[in-house]
Design an enzyme around this catalytic site. Structure first.
Site, PDB file in Angstrom:
ATOM      1  N   ASP A  78     -31.438  11.180  33.472  1.00  0.00           N
ATOM      2  CA  ASP A  78     -31.129  10.016  32.705  1.00  0.00           C
ATOM      3  C   ASP A  78     -30.097  10.357  31.438  1.00  0.00           C
ATOM      4  OD1 ASP A  78     -32.875   8.108  33.569  1.00  0.00           O
ATOM      5  OD2 ASP A  78     -34.566   9.061  32.701  1.00  0.00           O
ATOM      6  N   LYS A 103     -23.327   6.683  47.443  1.00  0.00           N
ATOM      7  CA  LYS A 103     -24.000   7.941  47.239  1.00  0.00           C
ATOM      8  C   LYS A 103     -24.458   8.372  48.712  1.00  0.00           C
ATOM      9  CE  LYS A 103     -28.313   7.817  45.122  1.00  0.00           C
ATOM     10  NZ  LYS A 103     -28.694   7.944  43.796  1.00  0.00           N
ATOM     11  N   THR A 140     -40.251  18.059  40.493  1.00  0.00           N
ATOM     12  CA  THR A 140     -39.169  17.603  39.732  1.00  0.00           C
ATOM     13  C   THR A 140     -38.629  18.577  38.996  1.00  0.00           C
ATOM     14  OG1 THR A 140     -40.804  17.291  38.127  1.00  0.00           O
ATOM     15  CG2 THR A 140     -40.335  15.306  39.655  1.00  0.00           C
ATOM     16  N   GLN A 150     -37.785   4.698  43.468  1.00  0.00           N
ATOM     17  CA  GLN A 150     -38.871   4.596  42.405  1.00  0.00           C
ATOM     18  C   GLN A 150     -40.069   3.900  42.888  1.00  0.00           C
ATOM     19  OE1 GLN A 150     -39.763   5.876  39.834  1.00  0.00           O
ATOM     20  NE2 GLN A 150     -37.942   5.675  38.441  1.00  0.00           N
ATOM     21  N   GLU A 167     -45.608  14.613  45.406  1.00  0.00           N
ATOM     22  CA  GLU A 167     -44.685  14.885  44.265  1.00  0.00           C
ATOM     23  C   GLU A 167     -45.308  15.519  43.204  1.00  0.00           C
ATOM     24  OE1 GLU A 167     -41.234  12.709  43.313  1.00  0.00           O
ATOM     25  OE2 GLU A 167     -41.558  12.994  41.175  1.00  0.00           O
ATOM     26  N   TYR A 216     -33.817   2.570  44.188  1.00  0.00           N
ATOM     27  CA  TYR A 216     -34.547   1.834  43.055  1.00  0.00           C
ATOM     28  C   TYR A 216     -34.769   0.347  43.810  1.00  0.00           C
ATOM     29  CZ  TYR A 216     -33.092   5.534  40.120  1.00  0.00           C
ATOM     30  OH  TYR A 216     -33.069   6.883  39.788  1.00  0.00           O
ATOM     31  N   LYS A 225     -52.313  15.688  40.420  1.00  0.00           N
ATOM     32  CA  LYS A 225     -53.676  15.289  40.739  1.00  0.00           C
ATOM     33  C   LYS A 225     -53.925  15.216  42.211  1.00  0.00           C
ATOM     34  CE  LYS A 225     -54.449  12.799  36.680  1.00  0.00           C
ATOM     35  NZ  LYS A 225     -54.313  11.200  35.935  1.00  0.00           N
TER      36      LYS A 225
HETATM   37  P1  FAD Z   1     -27.104   7.476  40.135  1.00  0.00           P
HETATM   38  O1  FAD Z   1     -27.155   7.333  41.786  1.00  0.00           O
HETATM   39  O2  FAD Z   1     -25.956   8.581  40.046  1.00  0.00           O
HETATM   40  O3  FAD Z   1     -27.183   6.200  39.588  1.00  0.00           O
HETATM   41  C1  FAD Z   1     -27.244   5.949  38.116  1.00  0.00           C
HETATM   42  C2  FAD Z   1     -26.493   4.453  37.925  1.00  0.00           C
HETATM   43  O4  FAD Z   1     -25.073   4.693  37.956  1.00  0.00           O
HETATM   44  C3  FAD Z   1     -26.997   3.416  38.637  1.00  0.00           C
HETATM   45  O5  FAD Z   1     -27.077   2.516  37.900  1.00  0.00           O
HETATM   46  C4  FAD Z   1     -25.796   3.392  39.580  1.00  0.00           C
HETATM   47  O6  FAD Z   1     -25.896   1.899  40.198  1.00  0.00           O
HETATM   48  C5  FAD Z   1     -24.698   3.783  39.051  1.00  0.00           C
HETATM   49  N1  FAD Z   1     -23.614   4.153  39.840  1.00  0.00           N
HETATM   50  C6  FAD Z   1     -23.849   5.118  40.890  1.00  0.00           C
HETATM   51  N2  FAD Z   1     -22.699   5.610  41.337  1.00  0.00           N
HETATM   52  C7  FAD Z   1     -21.734   4.841  40.725  1.00  0.00           C
HETATM   53  C8  FAD Z   1     -20.331   4.791  40.963  1.00  0.00           C
HETATM   54  N3  FAD Z   1     -19.796   5.534  41.818  1.00  0.00           N
HETATM   55  N4  FAD Z   1     -19.542   3.810  40.262  1.00  0.00           N
HETATM   56  C9  FAD Z   1     -20.293   3.092  39.376  1.00  0.00           C
HETATM   57  N5  FAD Z   1     -21.672   3.240  38.933  1.00  0.00           N
HETATM   58  C10 FAD Z   1     -22.385   4.060  39.965  1.00  0.00           C
HETATM   59  N6  FAD Z   1     -34.978  12.426  36.735  1.00  0.00           N
HETATM   60  C11 FAD Z   1     -35.011  13.895  36.432  1.00  0.00           C
HETATM   61  O7  FAD Z   1     -34.712  14.113  35.034  1.00  0.00           O
HETATM   62  N7  FAD Z   1     -35.657  14.974  37.045  1.00  0.00           N
HETATM   63  C12 FAD Z   1     -36.261  14.720  38.136  1.00  0.00           C
HETATM   64  O8  FAD Z   1     -36.748  15.383  38.928  1.00  0.00           O
HETATM   65  C13 FAD Z   1     -36.343  13.045  38.756  1.00  0.00           C
HETATM   66  N8  FAD Z   1     -36.810  12.935  40.161  1.00  0.00           N
HETATM   67  C14 FAD Z   1     -36.616  11.546  40.375  1.00  0.00           C
HETATM   68  C15 FAD Z   1     -37.124  11.057  41.636  1.00  0.00           C
HETATM   69  C16 FAD Z   1     -37.034   9.856  42.274  1.00  0.00           C
HETATM   70  C17 FAD Z   1     -37.352   9.546  43.608  1.00  0.00           C
HETATM   71  C18 FAD Z   1     -36.397   8.678  41.402  1.00  0.00           C
HETATM   72  C19 FAD Z   1     -36.268   7.606  41.944  1.00  0.00           C
HETATM   73  C20 FAD Z   1     -35.789   9.160  40.174  1.00  0.00           C
HETATM   74  C21 FAD Z   1     -36.158  10.310  39.613  1.00  0.00           C
HETATM   75  N9  FAD Z   1     -35.509  10.645  38.419  1.00  0.00           N
HETATM   76  C22 FAD Z   1     -35.538  12.098  37.879  1.00  0.00           C
HETATM   77  C23 FAD Z   1     -34.879   9.811  37.606  1.00  0.00           C
HETATM   78  C24 FAD Z   1     -33.268   9.895  37.821  1.00  0.00           C
HETATM   79  O9  FAD Z   1     -32.629  10.897  37.435  1.00  0.00           O
HETATM   80  C25 FAD Z   1     -32.961   8.586  36.801  1.00  0.00           C
HETATM   81  O10 FAD Z   1     -33.357   7.479  37.362  1.00  0.00           O
HETATM   82  C26 FAD Z   1     -31.624   8.419  36.546  1.00  0.00           C
HETATM   83  O11 FAD Z   1     -31.238   7.538  35.441  1.00  0.00           O
HETATM   84  C27 FAD Z   1     -30.471   7.919  37.821  1.00  0.00           C
HETATM   85  O12 FAD Z   1     -30.506   9.118  38.725  1.00  0.00           O
HETATM   86  P2  FAD Z   1     -29.787   8.778  40.081  1.00  0.00           P
HETATM   87  O13 FAD Z   1     -29.931  10.162  40.596  1.00  0.00           O
HETATM   88  O14 FAD Z   1     -30.321   7.691  40.685  1.00  0.00           O
HETATM   89  O15 FAD Z   1     -28.270   8.209  39.561  1.00  0.00           O
END
Ligand code: FAD
Length: 288
Positions: free
Chosen positions: A108, A164, A48, A175, A17, A144, A271
């Site tokens: 986020d 999802k 990202t 994560q 990544e 996660y 890196k």
């Molecule tokens: P979601 O899958 O939408 O989940 C977010 C929250 O909502 C969770 O608590 C989940 O349980 C809840 N939820 C989901 N669906 C529902 C539903 N239908 N009803 C009620 N609750 C629900 N961030 C960036 O800005 N840029 C990046 O490039 C980036 N890359 C990442 C790569 C990886 C591998 C990981 C693990 C994270 C990355 N992130 C990145 C961080 C990520 O954007 C954050 O962790 C964010 O807070 C959640 O994103 P998500 O896609 O998991 O959200």
């Protein structure tokens, strides 16, 4: 190449990544990092994306360069704070340059404020559906192993993760985590919940003692005592911490592969030399 096809082969895969240039850094420097990363022959390289659309041009430029260097990019895309028109425009540009794989993310929340119920994109699952409707992409999602920070508990998060996956994700990337038993428990739970798609284990080589506090805050990952001792002992010495971080990540990966986890995603933090150190340690192991 679609990542789902790469993952269907019965052998370990390793992906790396990268992130786009930060303030003061140039794209040229990122291109150098890409070339060095491609030389390590990873199965794919993810890039990202800044939530809310910042940095998105650089993400696209980097994906374009990865393709030109002959590797497969996985482009991250977030949907917090953007509308459908912006997503369609992004997908159109990605398709034009030949991107085939997208990691669909929510991003986020700004200041922790929940997205209004009537918004087009509230969760990553809404973005997954939009991308699949657009067509032509293999879509992955984030997961996660210790539960997403906003979820009340792991079971609730897995219930949401299932939505999802049902929306059409072909694979998940975790994560970072530092204790493999946390991942094994998570995998057991999601399989019980009916989530059967491939899961790539996210491994972060910690090579800088100062970085660890911020990493833990951002990721919500916990630190096992064994790793904490390593950071306490070597964290102040760059070379020693780098050596210990590479060794710890290597050991984690060997244990994962030995236990049947075939997909490993390394958070290389731009890196390539660190990724190279780990991959050199695994040269025979990933061929088995
Ligand atoms: P979601 O899958 O939408 O989940 C977010 C929250 O909502 C969770 O608590 C989940 O349980 C809840 N939820 C989901 N669906 C529902 C539903 N239908 N009803 C009620 N609750 C629900 N961030 C960036 O800005 N840029 C990046 O490039 C980036 N890359 C990442 C790569 C990886 C591998 C990981 C693990 C994270 C990355 N992130 C990145 C961080 C990520 O954007 C954050 O962790 C964010 O807070 C959640 O994103 P998500 O896609 O998991 O959200």
């Amino acid at each position: 190449m679609y990542i789902k096809d790469l993952l269907s082969k019965k052998r370990p895969t390793v992906s790396l990544e990268l992130f786009p240039p930060k303030k003061g850094d140039t794209l040229e420097k990122s291109y150098e990092v890409i070339s060095k990363s491609v030389a390590l022959k990873p199965d794919f390289i993810s890039v990202t994306y800044g939530a809310g659309g910042s940095n998105n041009k650089n993400t696209l430029e980097m994906a374009d360069y990865i393709i030109k260097e002959g590797a497969v990019p996985l482009v991250h895309l977030t949907c917090v704070g953007v509308n459908e028109e912006m997503i369609i425009s992004e997908l159109t540009q990605q398709k034009k340059i030949g991107v085939k794989n997208i990691l669909a993310l929510r991003g986020d929340l700004k200041d922790g404020i929940p997205i209004p119920e009537d918004a087009k994109f509230r969760f990553a699952s809404d973005l997954v559906e939009e991308i699949l409707d657009f067509g032509g992409f293999c879509v992955g999602g984030a997961c996660y192993a210790e539960g997403h920070i906003e979820s009340a508990n792991l079971d609730e998060d897995i219930e949401n993760l299932k939505k999802k996956v049902d929306a059409g994700c072909s694979f998940l990337t975790t994560q970072m985590f530092f204790d493999n038993s946390v991942l094994y428990k998570f995998l057991y739970k999601i399989r019980e919940a009916g989530i059967t798609i491939p899961v790539l284990a996210g491994i972060m080589p910690v090579t800088n003692g100062k970085q660890i506090k911020r990493i833990l805050e951002l990721s919500g990952a916990s630190l096992p005592p064994r790793f904490k001792n390593i950071v306490d002992k070597f964290g102040h010495d760059r070379n020693a911490m780098e050596q210990a971080g590479v060794a710890y990540a290597t050991e984690q990966i060997i244990d994962l592969i030995a236990n049947g986890v075939n997909g490993v995603h390394i958070y290389t933090m731009n890196k390539p030399d660190i990724a190279e150190g780990i991959l050199n340690n695994l040269s025979y192991i990933i061929e088995v």
